[in-house]
Design a protein around this motif. Structure first.
Motif, PDB file in Angstrom:
ATOM      1  N   GLU A  10      -2.762  33.020  62.078  1.00  0.00           N
ATOM      2  CA  GLU A  10      -1.395  32.514  61.957  1.00  0.00           C
ATOM      3  C   GLU A  10      -1.405  31.040  61.518  1.00  0.00           C
ATOM      4  OE1 GLU A  10       2.664  32.738  64.673  1.00  0.00           O
ATOM      5  OE2 GLU A  10       0.737  33.199  65.577  1.00  0.00           O
ATOM      6  N   ALA A  41      -0.209  28.926  57.816  1.00  0.00           N
ATOM      7  CA  ALA A  41       0.936  28.035  58.010  1.00  0.00           C
ATOM      8  C   ALA A  41       1.242  27.259  56.733  1.00  0.00           C
ATOM      9  CB  ALA A  41       0.660  27.070  59.158  1.00  0.00           C
ATOM     10  N   ILE A  44       0.642  26.594  66.575  1.00  0.00           N
ATOM     11  CA  ILE A  44       1.855  27.356  66.252  1.00  0.00           C
ATOM     12  C   ILE A  44       2.475  27.821  67.566  1.00  0.00           C
ATOM     13  CG2 ILE A  44       2.771  29.441  65.174  1.00  0.00           C
ATOM     14  CD1 ILE A  44       1.560  28.582  62.774  1.00  0.00           C
ATOM     15  N   ARG A  45       3.756  27.492  67.731  1.00  0.00           N
ATOM     16  CA  ARG A  45       4.529  27.936  68.899  1.00  0.00           C
ATOM     17  C   ARG A  45       5.928  28.301  68.431  1.00  0.00           C
ATOM     18  NH1 ARG A  45       2.268  23.341  71.194  1.00  0.00           N
ATOM     19  NH2 ARG A  45       4.217  22.221  71.211  1.00  0.00           N
ATOM     20  N   ASP A  46       6.408  29.430  68.856  1.00  0.00           N
ATOM     21  CA  ASP A  46       7.780  29.856  68.537  1.00  0.00           C
ATOM     22  C   ASP A  46       8.078  29.788  67.035  1.00  0.00           C
ATOM     23  OD1 ASP A  46       8.195  30.137  71.312  1.00  0.00           O
ATOM     24  OD2 ASP A  46       8.721  28.011  71.477  1.00  0.00           O
ATOM     25  N   LYS A  47       7.149  30.296  66.231  1.00  0.00           N
ATOM     26  CA  LYS A  47       7.300  30.334  64.765  1.00  0.00           C
ATOM     27  C   LYS A  47       7.486  28.950  64.147  1.00  0.00           C
ATOM     28  CE  LYS A  47       8.753  35.025  64.661  1.00  0.00           C
ATOM     29  NZ  LYS A  47       9.341  36.123  64.084  1.00  0.00           N
ATOM     30  N   MET A  48       6.887  27.946  64.811  1.00  0.00           N
ATOM     31  CA  MET A  48       6.923  26.578  64.304  1.00  0.00           C
ATOM     32  C   MET A  48       5.502  26.042  64.298  1.00  0.00           C
ATOM     33  SD  MET A  48      10.127  25.306  64.012  1.00  0.00           S
ATOM     34  CE  MET A  48      10.939  24.020  64.874  1.00  0.00           C
ATOM     35  N   PRO A  67       9.200  24.742  60.498  1.00  0.00           N
ATOM     36  CA  PRO A  67       9.512  26.173  60.651  1.00  0.00           C
ATOM     37  C   PRO A  67       8.642  27.023  59.725  1.00  0.00           C
ATOM     38  CG  PRO A  67      11.525  24.873  60.470  1.00  0.00           C
ATOM     39  CD  PRO A  67      10.385  23.956  60.146  1.00  0.00           C
ATOM     40  N   GLN A  68       8.193  28.156  60.231  1.00  0.00           N
ATOM     41  CA  GLN A  68       7.299  29.046  59.461  1.00  0.00           C
ATOM     42  C   GLN A  68       7.998  30.328  59.092  1.00  0.00           C
ATOM     43  OE1 GLN A  68       3.993  28.070  58.463  1.00  0.00           O
ATOM     44  NE2 GLN A  68       5.062  26.197  59.043  1.00  0.00           N
TER      45      GLN A  68
END
Length: 102
Positions: free
Chosen positions: A3, A7, A41-45, A101-102
């Protein structure tokens, strides 16, 4: 992990932040300087943390003025959010946190 490897970071977002950390970390410092960069990466960020030493009593010469304000403006233009850049100063450590944001 995978993931993190996939990014996305917009062009020229990271460079001024690293330059800022180096400028402030080295200013008034004759010894060894550690600049820490942490990615996760946390919470799609994508979270990017940069930490550098700084002396609150010393102010380096003014640069072009783009720096962190320019990064904040770019992030706002790209993502229409104002919560993606955070700055903290504690115990002679200057921290810059960028969320992409990802």
């Amino acid at each position: 992990g995978e993931e993190l490897e996939k990014a996305h970071i917009p062009a020229f977002i990271l460079q001024p932040i690293v330059e800022n950390a180096i400028k402030f970390g080295l200013y008034g410092n004759t010894g060894k300087v550690n600049i820490r960069i942490e990615l996760g990466i946390r919470d799609k960020m994508l979270h990017i943390l940069l930490e550098n030493p700084y002396d609150p009593s010393l102010q380096p010469p003014r640069g072009t003025g783009y720096g962190l304000e320019g990064i904040s403006r770019r992030l706002h233009l790209l993502y229409a959010r104002t919560d993606l850049l955070e700055i903290k100063k504690t115990d002679n450590i200057f921290s810059t946190i960028v969320k992409i944001p990802q």
